[in-house]
Write a protein that holds these residues in place. Structure first.
Motif, PDB file in Angstrom:
ATOM      1  N   ILE A 183     -39.671  47.154  10.250  1.00 38.27           N
ATOM      2  CA  ILE A 183     -40.121  45.766  10.426  1.00 38.27           C
ATOM      3  C   ILE A 183     -38.571  44.967  11.024  1.00 38.27           C
ATOM      4  O   ILE A 183     -37.766  45.318  10.343  1.00 38.27           O
ATOM      5  CB  ILE A 183     -40.707  45.007   9.241  1.00 38.27           C
ATOM      6  CG1 ILE A 183     -40.906  43.513   9.540  1.00 38.27           C
ATOM      7  CG2 ILE A 183     -39.956  45.026   7.877  1.00 38.27           C
ATOM      8  CD1 ILE A 183     -41.998  42.814   8.365  1.00 38.27           C
ATOM      9  N   LYS A 184     -38.423  43.968  11.551  1.00 32.72           N
ATOM     10  CA  LYS A 184     -37.212  43.273  12.079  1.00 32.72           C
ATOM     11  C   LYS A 184     -36.904  42.277  11.303  1.00 32.72           C
ATOM     12  O   LYS A 184     -37.771  41.462  11.075  1.00 32.72           O
ATOM     13  CB  LYS A 184     -37.600  42.854  13.735  1.00 32.72           C
ATOM     14  CG  LYS A 184     -36.168  42.484  14.165  1.00 32.72           C
ATOM     15  CD  LYS A 184     -36.109  42.255  15.759  1.00 32.72           C
ATOM     16  CE  LYS A 184     -34.575  41.810  15.883  1.00 32.72           C
ATOM     17  NZ  LYS A 184     -33.491  41.652  15.157  1.00 32.72           N
ATOM     18  N   LEU A 185     -35.643  42.268  10.798  1.00 31.74           N
ATOM     19  CA  LEU A 185     -35.056  41.285  10.021  1.00 31.74           C
ATOM     20  C   LEU A 185     -34.244  40.309  10.716  1.00 31.74           C
ATOM     21  O   LEU A 185     -33.386  40.842  11.378  1.00 31.74           O
ATOM     22  CB  LEU A 185     -34.212  41.919   8.762  1.00 31.74           C
ATOM     23  CG  LEU A 185     -35.002  42.460   7.528  1.00 31.74           C
ATOM     24  CD1 LEU A 185     -34.157  43.263   6.782  1.00 31.74           C
ATOM     25  CD2 LEU A 185     -35.069  41.161   6.571  1.00 31.74           C
ATOM     26  N   GLU A 328     -45.159  27.735  -1.690  1.00 34.09           N
ATOM     27  CA  GLU A 328     -45.064  27.550  -0.154  1.00 34.09           C
ATOM     28  C   GLU A 328     -43.427  28.027   0.441  1.00 34.09           C
ATOM     29  O   GLU A 328     -43.403  28.431   1.461  1.00 34.09           O
ATOM     30  CB  GLU A 328     -45.086  26.205   0.105  1.00 34.09           C
ATOM     31  CG  GLU A 328     -46.723  25.912   0.247  1.00 34.09           C
ATOM     32  CD  GLU A 328     -47.750  26.593   1.251  1.00 34.09           C
ATOM     33  OE1 GLU A 328     -47.030  27.199   2.035  1.00 34.09           O
ATOM     34  OE2 GLU A 328     -48.743  26.679   0.976  1.00 34.09           O
ATOM     35  N   ALA A 329     -42.655  27.366  -0.593  1.00 35.06           N
ATOM     36  CA  ALA A 329     -41.120  27.890  -0.262  1.00 35.06           C
ATOM     37  C   ALA A 329     -40.561  29.182  -0.268  1.00 35.06           C
ATOM     38  O   ALA A 329     -40.029  29.610   0.577  1.00 35.06           O
ATOM     39  CB  ALA A 329     -40.265  27.054  -1.368  1.00 35.06           C
ATOM     40  N   GLU A 335     -41.074  34.453   5.432  1.00 34.60           N
ATOM     41  CA  GLU A 335     -41.499  34.372   6.900  1.00 34.60           C
ATOM     42  C   GLU A 335     -40.271  34.233   7.793  1.00 34.60           C
ATOM     43  O   GLU A 335     -40.270  34.379   9.101  1.00 34.60           O
ATOM     44  CB  GLU A 335     -42.357  33.533   7.196  1.00 34.60           C
ATOM     45  CG  GLU A 335     -43.996  34.164   6.546  1.00 34.60           C
ATOM     46  CD  GLU A 335     -44.971  32.795   6.390  1.00 34.60           C
ATOM     47  OE1 GLU A 335     -44.631  31.830   7.001  1.00 34.60           O
ATOM     48  OE2 GLU A 335     -45.699  33.119   6.056  1.00 34.60           O
ATOM     49  N   ARG A 336     -39.143  33.471   7.463  1.00 40.53           N
ATOM     50  CA  ARG A 336     -38.067  32.994   7.996  1.00 40.53           C
ATOM     51  C   ARG A 336     -37.151  34.511   8.443  1.00 40.53           C
ATOM     52  O   ARG A 336     -36.491  34.689   9.249  1.00 40.53           O
ATOM     53  CB  ARG A 336     -37.154  32.186   7.345  1.00 40.53           C
ATOM     54  CG  ARG A 336     -37.451  30.647   7.666  1.00 40.53           C
ATOM     55  CD  ARG A 336     -36.329  29.709   7.338  1.00 40.53           C
ATOM     56  NE  ARG A 336     -35.494  29.860   6.031  1.00 40.53           N
ATOM     57  CZ  ARG A 336     -35.827  29.362   5.217  1.00 40.53           C
ATOM     58  NH1 ARG A 336     -36.989  28.618   5.115  1.00 40.53           N
ATOM     59  NH2 ARG A 336     -35.426  29.482   3.952  1.00 40.53           N
ATOM     60  N   TYR A 337     -37.174  35.321   7.634  1.00 37.18           N
ATOM     61  CA  TYR A 337     -36.381  36.571   7.524  1.00 37.18           C
ATOM     62  C   TYR A 337     -36.949  37.917   8.241  1.00 37.18           C
ATOM     63  O   TYR A 337     -36.697  38.687   8.939  1.00 37.18           O
ATOM     64  CB  TYR A 337     -36.079  36.928   6.041  1.00 37.18           C
ATOM     65  CG  TYR A 337     -34.842  36.163   5.553  1.00 37.18           C
ATOM     66  CD1 TYR A 337     -33.495  36.773   5.478  1.00 37.18           C
ATOM     67  CD2 TYR A 337     -35.071  34.957   5.173  1.00 37.18           C
ATOM     68  CE1 TYR A 337     -32.553  35.957   4.937  1.00 37.18           C
ATOM     69  CE2 TYR A 337     -34.258  34.224   4.251  1.00 37.18           C
ATOM     70  CZ  TYR A 337     -32.716  34.740   4.151  1.00 37.18           C
ATOM     71  OH  TYR A 337     -31.811  33.832   3.855  1.00 37.18           O
TER      72      TYR A 337
END
Length: 418
Positions: A183-185, A328-329, A335-337
């Motif tokens: 998975i790409k970080l 949610e945070a 999901e940002r990483y």
């Protein structure tokens, strides 16, 4: 050789059960009392890390100013709910006093030593076969950063950890891709603490709850301690909502609730509940490495059957209210990483929380009470409760069995001054 004793342990989390495990090995008669059904709470919802790398205590320079900055944002990673509560205000003052460079420097080798002892004991429990073949891996832990500022900060911690003899590596984004290939970080790089391990906490807890009664340990669920009877400097009886118990020795290992228990005995042990959250994702994520996402201040752990996303430190008293904005945070942070990762609404709606007991200086309370000759205290492990469970259980057992201690526990003195 000490005689076999009747020991009452108040609290059935990782600390209480680890204490029961080692105490029964020494031949003591053990009863564990827990007010819950023992299927939730901090010992079940944590990130499952065994972390010699976590050498910096929570009480470190800058934490209070961060707390004040975050105070009015209930979605922030470190949230102190403003409240007029004398115990909390006193604790916050002690926390501020403890957050100095010199105190952090003193704490680092102590935290490292107890973590290494615990890592060895986890491996010993696995090798014994007592709990069957439970999940325990040592792949290390990635501290993943997206900004150079966080990267530089972690490089400094890595340098100190390396000087202390811990196995640590630095990775650029290409190196990170090799360590976490499926998975790409989205990251500049990471510090890889190869010294760390991880487990699946719910599995370990279930196995322990199953194993201990077979060895004669009584585990009484849904039984709340209402009072403690004292004669002179000894506890003579523990009263619950169901029964009364006489004991030679009593262990308070009730996590965040230990502050309420200790008040019954007028013990001064500042302790606050730091709430953490977790989301389990059962669908495949392709994540194979435990990681802390530094800017998001959250943890990611591949466990048996799911990937766990955990995080936040919320000081809002003893409650299990789940703040949706915090869940949610965590999901947004993950999901940002991780490119392409999507955490479903269902997974978010099944989020759980647990209360970690936090001392003002980031070191746990482990030791005999000064005031009561047959009381041992074992709580206050903050974010390292899982990591330090077996070590604490072993130290509690050595104290009660009058054996040589595996390490110096003076820094953990329960009634220490702040």
């Amino acid at each position: 050789m000490s005689r076999n004793k009747n020991v009452i342990i108040v609290g059935g989390g990782i600390i209480g059960l680890s204490s029961a495990y080692f105490l029964q090995k020494e031949g003591h008669n053990v009863t564990v009392l827990d007010k819950s059904n023992m299927d939730g709470g901090a010992s079940h919802v944590n990130a499952g890390y065994i972390t010699p790398s976590h050498i910096i205590p929570l009480a470190s320079p800058g934490m209070i100013s961060k707390g004040i900055k975050y105070m009015f944002n209930s979605a922030s990673p470190f949230y102190m709910k403003p409240r007029l509560d004398m115990d909390f205000m006193k604790w916050a003052w002690y926390f501020k006093k403890s957050s100095t460079t010199s105190k952090v420097k003193q704490a680092m080798p102590i935290i490292k030593d107890i973590n290494l002892l615990s890592r060895e004991l986890f491996e010993g429990i696995k090798a014994s076969g007592d709990l069957g073949d439970f999940h325990l891996e040592r792949k290390g832990l990635l501290m993943v950063y997206q900004t150079q500022k966080e990267g530089d900060h972690e490089m400094e911690v890595a340098r100190i950890a390396g000087d202390m003899g811990l196995e640590v590596n630095t990775l650029d984004s290409e190196g990170l891709g090799k360590v976490e290939p499926n998975i790409k970080l989205n990251a500049l790089g990471a510090v890889h603490y190869e010294c760390d391990g991880h487990t699946t906490p719910t599995q370990f807890m279930e196995r322990m709850i199953d194993y201990l009664p077979k060895c004669g340990v009584k585990i009484n669920k849904n039984e709340e301690v209402l009072d403690v009877v004292v004669s002179g400097d000894k506890i003579t009886e523990v009263k619950t909502n169901k029964d009364n118990y006489k004991a030679d020795e009593v262990v308070f290992a009730a996590g965040s609730w230990t502050s309420q228990l200790s008040k019954k005995l007028n013990l001064n042990m500042p302790l606050q509940a730091g709430k953490g959250y977790r989301i389990n994702v059962e669908s495949p994520t392709n994540i194979s490495m435990p990681a802390i996402l530094m800017e998001a201040k959250m943890a990611v752990t591949p466990m048996q059957g799911y990937t766990r996303f955990a995080g936040t430190m919320e000081f809002s008293g003893i409650n299990h209210d789940i703040r949706r904005e915090r869940v949610e945070a965590i999901a947004r942070g993950a999901e940002r990483y991780y490119e392409g990762l999507k955490i479903s609404e269902e997974d978010k709606s099944n989020a759980q929380c647990g209360l970690r007991p936090v001392t003002p200086d980031g070191l746990p309370y482990i030791g005999a009470s000064k005031q009561f000759g047959n009381l041992t205290l074992a709580t206050g492990h903050a974010m390292m409760g899982w990591s330090l469970g077996p070590a604490t259980g072993k130290l509690v057992t050595e104290l009660i069995s009058d054996k040589k201690l595996s390490m110096n526990i003076n820094p953990f003195a329960p009634e220490r001054k702040f």
